[in-house]
Design an enzyme around this catalytic site. Structure first.
Site, mmCIF file in Angstrom:
data_model
loop_
_atom_site.group_PDB
_atom_site.id
_atom_site.type_symbol
_atom_site.label_atom_id
_atom_site.label_comp_id
_atom_site.label_asym_id
_atom_site.label_seq_id
_atom_site.Cartn_x
_atom_site.Cartn_y
_atom_site.Cartn_z
ATOM 1 N NE ARG A 126 39.266 48.731 39.574
ATOM 2 C CZ ARG A 126 40.664 48.747 40.172
ATOM 3 N NH1 ARG A 126 41.181 49.900 39.727
ATOM 4 N NH2 ARG A 126 41.112 48.183 41.136
ATOM 5 N NE ARG A 142 45.839 38.009 46.264
ATOM 6 C CZ ARG A 142 44.904 38.541 45.915
ATOM 7 N NH1 ARG A 142 44.744 39.829 46.235
ATOM 8 N NH2 ARG A 142 43.850 37.939 45.177
ATOM 9 C CG ASP A 183 40.019 45.042 38.390
ATOM 10 O OD1 ASP A 183 38.739 44.528 38.289
ATOM 11 O OD2 ASP A 183 40.946 44.741 39.286
ATOM 12 C CB SER A 186 45.663 42.410 44.138
ATOM 13 O OG SER A 186 44.584 42.651 43.371
ATOM 14 N N GLY A 238 34.925 43.197 47.637
ATOM 15 C CA GLY A 238 34.804 41.872 47.198
ATOM 16 C C GLY A 238 36.131 40.820 47.678
ATOM 17 C CB SER A 289 37.240 34.351 40.247
ATOM 18 O OG SER A 289 37.216 35.062 41.535
ATOM 19 C CE LYS A 347 35.519 41.728 38.404
ATOM 20 N NZ LYS A 347 36.016 41.030 39.235
ATOM 21 C CD GLN A 350 37.476 39.440 44.417
ATOM 22 O OE1 GLN A 350 36.208 39.174 44.413
ATOM 23 N NE2 GLN A 350 37.865 40.830 44.254
ATOM 24 N NE ARG A 363 31.188 42.663 43.410
ATOM 25 C CZ ARG A 363 32.452 42.961 43.508
ATOM 26 N NH1 ARG A 363 33.086 43.861 44.547
ATOM 27 N NH2 ARG A 363 33.443 42.218 42.581
HETATM 28 C C1 S3P Z 1 40.926 40.921 42.655
HETATM 29 C C2 S3P Z 1 40.814 40.073 41.714
HETATM 30 C C3 S3P Z 1 39.906 40.409 40.804
HETATM 31 C C4 S3P Z 1 39.544 41.774 40.548
HETATM 32 C C5 S3P Z 1 39.509 42.807 41.879
HETATM 33 C C6 S3P Z 1 40.548 42.352 42.682
HETATM 34 C C7 S3P Z 1 41.975 40.072 43.885
HETATM 35 O O1 S3P Z 1 38.613 39.863 40.799
HETATM 36 O O2 S3P Z 1 38.537 42.172 39.551
HETATM 37 O O3 S3P Z 1 39.505 44.225 41.724
HETATM 38 O O4 S3P Z 1 42.604 41.178 44.428
HETATM 39 O O5 S3P Z 1 42.074 38.935 43.954
HETATM 40 P P1 S3P Z 1 38.449 38.155 40.259
HETATM 41 O O6 S3P Z 1 37.936 37.622 41.311
HETATM 42 O O7 S3P Z 1 37.040 38.628 39.114
HETATM 43 O O8 S3P Z 1 39.606 37.889 39.563
#
Ligand code: S3P
Length: 414
Positions: free
Chosen positions: A378, A24, A305, A20, A87, A158, A332, A160, A115
């Site tokens: 995973r 970023r 996760d 993550s 994602g 979330s 996911k 994301q 997704r």
């Molecule tokens: C992530 C947020 C999570 C996680 C994903 C990475 C991120 O998803 O499951 O592997 O880096 O922002 P969510 O959007 O459900 O929080």
């Protein structure tokens, strides 16, 4: 890939860098003024997708080992982007690009195309974005538009979705306020603040004042979500002990440690260092039989996760472990309620699934067998950890998917 059972698992090691935070660090610096060095970057499949997308948009990015130099660009180029399996790349980029005057499309592999994307296109459209999806899924199409701030209550926790809104808000007119039902990982907020943005957090509410970003170097800590597999091995193998050095301990990410402690593992945290993101050396030790656990909706964001791994480890406890409030698992990289249950059943365990979770009927161990990862990194890694503590070991189909988030995983377990 065949993973053999082991009699002991006693290791001190570092784990894969945080996925993550790497996404970023690359993406935000590509949109910032100046040049930044990202050290200990994760170069797994997902983060490579982010690097490729940001290069296509015009950022200058050089990779040298695990060091990534990023020179941001003031104006992105129009582009057709491939987010692969990621994602995070797709949703964060949708927000970042929405108000930046570009025409872009974002697509990915079959899993990504399955997704839900309405969760980002809805709030971005409310902000005035010109963004369309393909029946609520990728590919996404973005065209230039002028954005305005909104006050938005997200229907799900979330990181994301929250990050997409925050990134769009930086380029909007007026202030944006976004609230989650429960706080998800806050790496976006912490990093943007370090880059000079006016992003304030109050519990699950984030307030964003539009502004520009200054490049900032990032040293990426170890990924708690990758370390969790190693702690899981300490749980699955009697007498197991694992120390992971330099792992991120941001409290929005450490829920799995609490669950492992509830199962009876001794968890110790040493050498804590507090920067923009806190990190430490964390040890998990199994000293006796494992107890079952309960995970409810409030716990889910901090271990989302890690649920496939925790469910696999639950089969090594005596009694029923119950997971609820986790419907997000269905959307996911695979439907992780069904693929996790299929993994545990294929190894001889018993699981009942529900719309928002599952019950794992722990019987103190697993037999082993042949498991399909369904291309989900995973699931492949969770099966490998269960195999280490199993009677006969496990053949894992689609093992190569581990390289999405943890290149080098198989050298650690085989
Ligand atoms: C992530 C947020 C999570 C996680 C994903 C990475 C991120 O998803 O499951 O592997 O880096 O922002 P969510 O959007 O459900 O929080």
């Amino acid at each position: 890939m065949f993973v053999r059972p082991v009699k002991y698992f006693d290791r001190t090691l570092r784990t894969a860098p945080d996925k993550s935070i790497t996404h970023r660090a690359v993406m935000f610096n590509a949109a910032a003024e100046g040049e930044a060095i990202v050290t200990n970057a994760l170069l797994g499949g997902d983060c490579r997708s982010t690097i490729a997308c940001m290069k296509k948009l015009g950022a200058e990015i050089d990779v040298d080992g695990s060091t990534v130099r990023v020179r941001g660009c003031a104006k992105f180029r129009d582009a057709r982007l491939d987010a692969g399996n990621s994602g995070t790349t797709t949703r964060l980029l949708a927000g970042l690009l929405a108000g930046r005057g570009v025409t872009a499309s974002i697509d990915g592999d079959d899993s990504l195309r399955s997704r839900p994307m309405k969760r980002v296109t809805d709030p971005l459209s409310l902000m005035g974005a010109d963004i369309t999806s393909t029946a609520g899924r990728a590919p996404l199409y973005i065209r230039p538009a002028k954005l305005h701030g909104i006050t938005y209550a997200m229907p799900m926790a979330s990181a994301q979705v929250k990050s997409a809104i925050i990134l769009a808000a930086l380029g909007a007119d007026g202030v944006t306020r976004v609230t989650e039902p429960a706080l998800s990982r806050n790496h976006t907020e912490l990093m943007l603040r370090a880059m000079g943005a006016d992003v304030a957090s109050d519990g699950p509410t984030v307030t964003v004042v539009p502004g520009r970003l200054r490049a900032a170097d990032v040293c990426v800590p170890g990924d708690m979500s990758a370390a969790a597999f190693l702690f899981g091995a300490a749980a699955a193998v009697p007498g197991g002990r694992v120390t992971v050095e330099d792992v991120g301990i941001n409290p929005t990410r450490t829920g799995a440690l609490e669950v492992l402690a509830e199962m009876g593992l001794k968890i110790t945290t040493d050498n804590v260092r507090r920067g923009a993101e806190p990190l430490a050396d964390v040890t998990a030790e199994r000293t006796g039989a494992l107890s079952p656990f309960t995970i409810t909706a409030a716990d889910v964001p901090s271990l989302i996760d890690e649920i496939p791994l925790l469910a696999a480890v639950a089969a090594f406890a005596e009694g029923d472990s119950v997971i609820s409030g986790a419907a997000e698992l269905r959307v996911k990289e695979s439907d992780r309620i069904e693929t996790t249950a299929a993994m545990i059943r294929a190894m001889g365990g018993e699981v009942e699934t529900r719309a928002d979770g599952m019950t794992i009927k722990g019987r103190g161990g697993l037999r082993g067998g042949t498991v399909d990862s369904f291309g989900d990194h995973r699931i492949a890694m969770s099966a490998a950890i269960a195999a280490l503590g199993s009677e006969r070991g496990c053949e894992i189909k689609g093992a190569e998917s581990a390289s999405i988030s943890y290149p080098g995983f198989w050298e650690v377990v085989c």
